[in-house]
Write an enzyme that holds these catalytic residues in place. Structure first.
Site, PDB file in Angstrom:
ATOM      1  CB  CYS A 135      -1.346  -0.347   1.434  1.00 45.33           C
ATOM      2  SG  CYS A 135      -2.275   0.855   0.634  1.00 45.33           S
ATOM      3  CG  ASP A 162      -5.673   2.527   8.329  1.00 44.08           C
ATOM      4  OD1 ASP A 162      -4.592   2.235   7.811  1.00 44.08           O
ATOM      5  OD2 ASP A 162      -5.396   3.587   7.784  1.00 44.08           O
TER       6      ASP A 162
HETATM    7  C1  RUB Z   1      -3.799   3.313   3.513  1.00 47.47           C
HETATM    8  C2  RUB Z   1      -2.722   2.682   4.573  1.00 47.47           C
HETATM    9  C3  RUB Z   1      -1.383   2.691   4.966  1.00 47.47           C
HETATM   10  C4  RUB Z   1      -2.262   3.077   6.611  1.00 47.47           C
HETATM   11  C5  RUB Z   1      -0.997   4.526   7.612  1.00 47.47           C
HETATM   12  O1  RUB Z   1      -4.834   3.178   3.119  1.00 47.47           O
HETATM   13  O2  RUB Z   1      -3.230   1.431   4.755  1.00 47.47           O
HETATM   14  O3  RUB Z   1      -1.012   2.316   5.231  1.00 47.47           O
HETATM   15  O4  RUB Z   1      -3.351   4.391   6.534  1.00 47.47           O
HETATM   16  O5  RUB Z   1      -0.703   5.129   6.134  1.00 47.47           O
HETATM   17  P1  RUB Z   1      -5.967   4.191   2.285  1.00 47.47           P
HETATM   18  P2  RUB Z   1       0.530   6.535   6.826  1.00 47.47           P
HETATM   19  O6  RUB Z   1      -5.039   3.908   1.064  1.00 47.47           O
HETATM   20  O7  RUB Z   1      -7.275   3.158   2.364  1.00 47.47           O
HETATM   21  O8  RUB Z   1      -5.836   5.322   3.440  1.00 47.47           O
HETATM   22  O9  RUB Z   1       1.396   6.343   7.563  1.00 47.47           O
HETATM   23  O10 RUB Z   1       0.713   7.846   6.149  1.00 47.47           O
HETATM   24  O11 RUB Z   1      -0.233   6.703   8.197  1.00 47.47           O
END
Ligand code: RUB
Length: 300
Positions: free
Chosen positions: A124, A193
């Site tokens: 991701c 998340d």
């Molecule tokens: C994004 C996702 C990321 C986390 C952490 O999912 O799973 O790994 O949100 O991101 P989506 P960060 O694209 O559905 O939002 O480290 O930027 O907080």
């Protein structure tokens, strides 16, 4: 940016990733405060409560946004609207500072895990993981990254594009080739998340599947995260909800009689996680929970 636009952009994933969502929610709140016509502190507090509700429902699996809004909006007991606005201003500034400082600290701590010649696997797009990789590059380390496409919305392409721009060698794999991508990896870094009271980490669907494979190959597995992604309500046995997104993201015009599952996230068991890298240091999931309680009592 206006409150309305931020809400729209979070819903459509133009703004994605837990940290970016939390930051955007602060900016949305700021916009509402600026445009508010409330004449008393009670009116403004009411307005902000409604704003908070709308923001929280844009992405239900985002405790970082919930905690950030809680930090700003709890205990607003001041004498009048002028003092209220001043207090809100100060809290907003501190919340944004937290996001910014945390990012730098995690990058410094996490980059120590990256050594010359390594292959890092990620899934991701996590801005936190990106900051670690970019910091390691800045330190002159030579390494490469394997990233999955991340169906259905291809956030892996955002990761690959950003890494290529930063001149970090990157290979993109279709999700079902993750075992091959992992077999040649030395480290699995992913974002978060949400983190539950049992030390489970919720991240993009596929993360636990890939963690199980990495575990089998003895590859260290680290979740990289701002500790404000901890969800305090899971202490009371309330399960963190897993966001189900629209079927059309998977298949725009499917034939009749097909059920489409589009769960956006999944929980990674603590047993699979070598450590959680946060601004508070690197800890096993069970220890991480204890450290949060010590550092952020206001969350509970
Ligand atoms: C994004 C996702 C990321 C986390 C952490 O999912 O799973 O790994 O949100 O991101 P989506 P960060 O694209 O559905 O939002 O480290 O930027 O907080």
């Amino acid at each position: 940016m206006s409150f309305e636009k931020i809400v729209r952009d979070i819903k459509t994933l133009k703004i994605q990733g837990a940290e970016a969502i939390a930051k955007a929610s602060v900016l949305a709140l700021k916009d509402v405060i600026k445009k508010s016509r409330a004449a008393t502190k009670y009116r403004l507090i009411d307005e902000l409560k409604k704003t908070r509700k709308i923001l929280i429902t844009t992405r239900p699996t985002e405790p970082c946004m919930r905690n950030t809004l809680k930090y700003i909006l709890t205990n607003l007991d001041v004498k009048d609207i002028i003092s209220l606005k001043a207090l809100l201003d100060e809290r907003i500034k501190k919340a944004l500072e937290h996001i910014c400082k945390t990012r730098q600290t995690i990058a410094a701590i996490g980059s120590k895990k990256i050594k010359n010649g390594m292959t890092i696997f990620t899934h991701c797009h996590s801005s936190t993981v990106m900051s670690i990789l970019k910091q390691a590059k800045k330190q002159g380390k030579r390494f490469q990254v394997h990233v999955t496409e991340t169906r259905p919305l291809f956030q892996g392409r955002i990761t690959a594009t950003e890494l290529a721009k930063a001149r970090i060698p990157v290979t993109i794999f279709v999700d079902s080739a993750a075992r091959i991508a992992l077999k040649k990896a030395d480290l699995f870094l992913f974002g978060a998340d949400a983190i539950t009271s049992e030390g489970k980490v919720i991240n993009k669907i596929g993360t636990e599947l890939f963690a199980e494979i990495a575990y089998k190959y003895d590859i260290p597995i680290f979740s990289c995260t701002d500790s404000w992604k901890y969800d305090p309500k899971t202490v009371y046995g309330i399960e963190e909800k897993i966001e189900k997104r629209a079927a059309r993201e998977v298949w725009r015009n499917p034939p009749k009689n097909i059920t489409i599952s589009n769960l956006a996230f999944e929980k990674v068991k603590p047993e699979l996680i070598t450590g959680i890298i946060s601004e508070l240091g690197i800890y096993r999931p069970s220890m991480f929970i204890e450290i949060i309680k010590e550092n952020y009592p206001w969350m509970f």
